[in-house]
Design an enzyme around this catalytic site. Structure first.
Site: not given
Ligand SMILES: *Cc1c(COP(=O)(O)O)cnc(C)c1O
Length: 380
Positions: A39, A270
């Protein structure tokens, strides 16, 4: 310097490290399938490339957060099962079927919408779902009380959906105190047992994120869901001494596009936020907060040039940042600065940048991935 990217600043993605991290995870969770979290453009690493690499390495599923992310992977030709970690927007249920995504379902309402759509479009072929149950994240999932178990029984009877997995999420597995996580795992066990008693016995139970994978073997079940560990980072700073050896996949580099010799008392940034105390060499890096170098790191951060650290000076601007190169041996224009990454024993880690900007490594890499061009190394 990478002329083809038309920018003298870039993110470098080490696919060899990605493969090594994947194998390290597999070694500690040898009996579980991997649902690799890709993701948010694979935490800024580039979802398409990273997905191809992980699928080649053997990942059984990929985890996305939006239907757009799923569509991008399908367009790229990825046929691996995709799990949609977030709630499916109720207006987009058809896309779940079109894109062959496994949704995480938290209510009877959502299950019914999907079941009706599947029955209408697929002539009786039920759609796989992961049934989410609340165990302590306080986000998605059915609360397993009397109403909740009745809802689940109703979902199980819907003709257009098939409960392929039970899903929950650990919220504190990176905490040094294990009590909350143990409680979540116990609840998950109990819920799974109750569902089994109701005749609901999906093939997959999944609750472990990276921290769960590393610290709680009893949370692995049939599928683990690593994200940050694949990218070579530890879920929390206190975990970098854990059994598993990870290497960061992302580094950020830039050429110093201009160096000027300036007098003492010269103002930089800045609102003249920095004044030189001596005659100085001030360099310009062609990246800024628009590229993920957080503005709050101004005056605190550092980069590596020619084997030494050089401090960022003045305010980091949207597209450019200034660096004091006075003490860098033999520095010249177009030398490379490491903004994130290491050189021998020196390193600017995602942890350092995250800490200086009051966030976590997850956000640091995700933001670097948004605008900078990506260069992939070590593809097999
Ligand atoms: C992002 C996510 C993960 C992975 O989590 P990490 O801490 O990056 O390993 C696993 N399950 C869900 C539902 C997530 O949204």
């Amino acid at each position: 310097m990478y002329n083809e990217t038309r920018r003298a600043a870039w993110v470098e993605i080490n696919l060899g490290a990605l493969n090594d991290n994947y194998r390290a995870i597999r070694r500690i969770a040898p009996y579980s399938a991997v649902i690799a979290a890709v993701k948010a453009d694979a935490y800024g690493h580039g979802a398409v490339k990273v997905s191809w690499e992980l699928v080649k390495a053997g990942a059984e599923y990929l985890g996305v957060a939006t239907l757009d992310e799923a569509a991008a992977l399908r367009r790229a030709g990825v046929v691996t099962p995709l799990v949609l970690f977030s709630a499916t927007p109720r207006g987009n249920v058809k896309d779940v079927l079109d894109l062959k995504v496994i949704p995480v379902i938290s209510s009877y309402e959502d299950a019914t919408l999907l079941s009706d759509m599947a029955s209408a479009l697929r002539g009786g072929k039920a759609a796989d779902i992961f049934l989410a149950v609340e165990t302590g994240m306080g986000r998605l999932g059915i609360l397993f009380d009397n109403t909740g178990s009745a809802q689940i029984a109703d979902i199980a009877r819907l003709p257009g959906v098939n409960i392929a997995g039970i899903f929950s999420h650990l919220s504190a597995a990176d905490d040094d105190d294990p009590s909350f996580t143990m409680d979540q795992i116990n609840q998950f066990e109990k819920i799974s047992a109750s569902l089994a008693a109701m005749g609901i016995r999906p093939e997959i139970r999944t609750i472990a994120n990276s921290a769960g994978v590393m610290r709680y073997p009893q949370s692995h079940y049939e599928a683990v869901r690593p994200g940050i560990a694949l990218y070579g980072l530890y879920p929390a700073r206190s975990m970098d001494d854990s059994a598993i050896d990870l290497s960061p996949v992302m580094s950020v580099r830039a050429n110093i596009v201009l160096i000027r010799r300036v007098p003492a008392g010269f103002s930089v940034g800045y609102r003249h936020s920095y004044h030189t105390e001596r005659e100085s060499l001030i360099g310009v890096l062609p990246l800024g907060y628009g590229d993920g170098l957080p503005r709050v790191v101004s005056g605190k951060g550092r980069v590596i040039v020619n084997g030494v650290y050089a401090p960022l000076v003045g305010t980091i601007t949207m597209d450019q940042a200034m660096v004091d190169l006075t003490d860098v041996p033999g520095v010249k224009e177009y030398d490379e600065a490491i903004v994130l990454g290491s050189d021998g024993t020196l390193s600017v880690t995602a942890d350092e940048i995250a800490e200086l900007s009051g966030t976590i490594t997850y956000e640091a890499t995700t933001r670097f991935g948004q605008r900078l061009p990506k260069v992939y190394k070590g593809a097999k």
